[in-house]
Design a protein around this motif. Structure first.
Motif, short mmCIF file in Angstrom:
data_model
loop_
_atom_site.label_atom_id
_atom_site.label_comp_id
_atom_site.label_asym_id
_atom_site.label_seq_id
_atom_site.Cartn_x
_atom_site.Cartn_y
_atom_site.Cartn_z
N ASN A 49 0.91 -1.30 0.02
CA ASN A 49 0.00 0.16 -0.11
C ASN A 49 0.83 1.07 -0.12
O ASN A 49 2.07 1.11 0.55
CB ASN A 49 -0.67 0.00 1.44
N ASP A 50 0.30 2.34 -0.44
CA ASP A 50 0.85 3.64 -0.50
C ASP A 50 0.76 4.49 0.68
O ASP A 50 -0.42 4.68 1.14
CB ASP A 50 0.64 4.43 -1.95
N ILE A 51 1.43 5.42 0.86
CA ILE A 51 1.38 6.37 2.04
C ILE A 51 1.48 7.57 1.69
O ILE A 51 2.53 7.93 0.97
CB ILE A 51 2.25 5.74 3.37
N LEU A 52 0.71 8.65 2.02
CA LEU A 52 0.61 9.94 1.65
C LEU A 52 1.34 10.78 2.87
O LEU A 52 0.92 10.64 3.90
CB LEU A 52 -0.68 10.61 1.45
N PHE A 53 2.19 11.61 2.51
CA PHE A 53 2.65 12.58 3.51
C PHE A 53 2.61 14.08 3.27
O PHE A 53 2.66 14.66 2.02
CB PHE A 53 4.28 12.57 3.48
N ASP A 54 2.21 14.87 4.27
CA ASP A 54 1.76 16.45 4.10
C ASP A 54 3.00 16.88 5.04
O ASP A 54 2.68 17.26 6.25
CB ASP A 54 0.31 16.62 4.64
#
Length: 218
Positions: free
Chosen positions: A109-114
């Motif tokens: 799975n992919d993970i989003l960083f802000d």
């Protein structure tokens, strides 16, 4: 034998390693709105939840928006090597917990960083092969100021600090893989989604592709 691929609706899906998608921008350029839309479009995309020492704001949820901790607890995590990256922003600390990120990537799975440019630099040093970075620019300096003032979340003094910090943040645009101008939210979300799709298909991330091709040979 471990399955190299799966069949979904008669289509072959090769197992792959997840990626880390970073969105950075000065406050008010729109990365939070873009992130929310992107998460709605991609059920396999997870949001990285940062740990912070800043006070919890009205409407924020513990464990959903941030993990809110004291300065002492944050320092313990730093000393224990629990963060992939951490930085000080406006008198408060923010850090990315290591364990949930590594588990998400290994599951495909992919993970989003802000996160800001400092956090991005730290991630580049520890996980460059998994990283895809995008910097979001505002269409103009005047529009950035208008957006910050219209949010009515911060005092006038904080808005001025954010505008001053924006100059430094935008000077790092060339350190990113992709740079987008957020003039229209729908268009920008479409572009970010296209980048995510292309990066997911990179040969290097399809970890069982070589073995799958060998199975195809007569």
């Amino acid at each position: 034998m471990v399955a190299l691929y799966s069949m979904i609706n008669d289509s072959v899906h090769i197992k792959r390693r997840g990626l880390m998608l970073v969105l950075s921008s000065p406050s008010g350029a729109g990365k939070t709105s873009i992130s929310r839309r992107l998460l709605e479009l991609n059920p396999d995309l997870r949001l990285s939840i940062s740990m912070t020492t800043r006070p919890q704001r009205p409407g924020e949820t513990e464990g959903k928006d941030y993990f809110f901790v004291s300065d002492e607890e944050f320092k313990r995590h730093c000393d224990g090597g629990s963060f992939l990256e951490y930085a000080r922003v406006f008198d408060h600390f923010y850090g990315t917990p290591r364990q949930p990120v590594e588990e998400t990537l290994s599951q495909g799975n992919d993970i989003l960083f802000d996160i800001d440019w400092q956090g991005t630099q730290s991630l580049s040093q520890s996980a460059r092969g998994d990283l895809v970075t995008i910097f979001i620019l505002p269409p103009s300096w005047q529009e950035l100021e208008r957006r910050l003032q219209s949010r009515a979340q911060d005092t006038k003094n904080i808005v001025q600090k954010r505008m001053a910090k924006a100059r430094n943040e935008m000077s790092h645009w060339a350190e990113y893989d992709y740079v987008l101008i957020n003039d229209d939210l729908d268009t920008t979300v479409h572009h970010v989604h296209s980048i995510l799709t292309a990066e997911r298909l990179k040969r290097s991330r399809q970890v069982d592709l070589d073995a799958f091709v060998k199975l195809l040979k007569p």
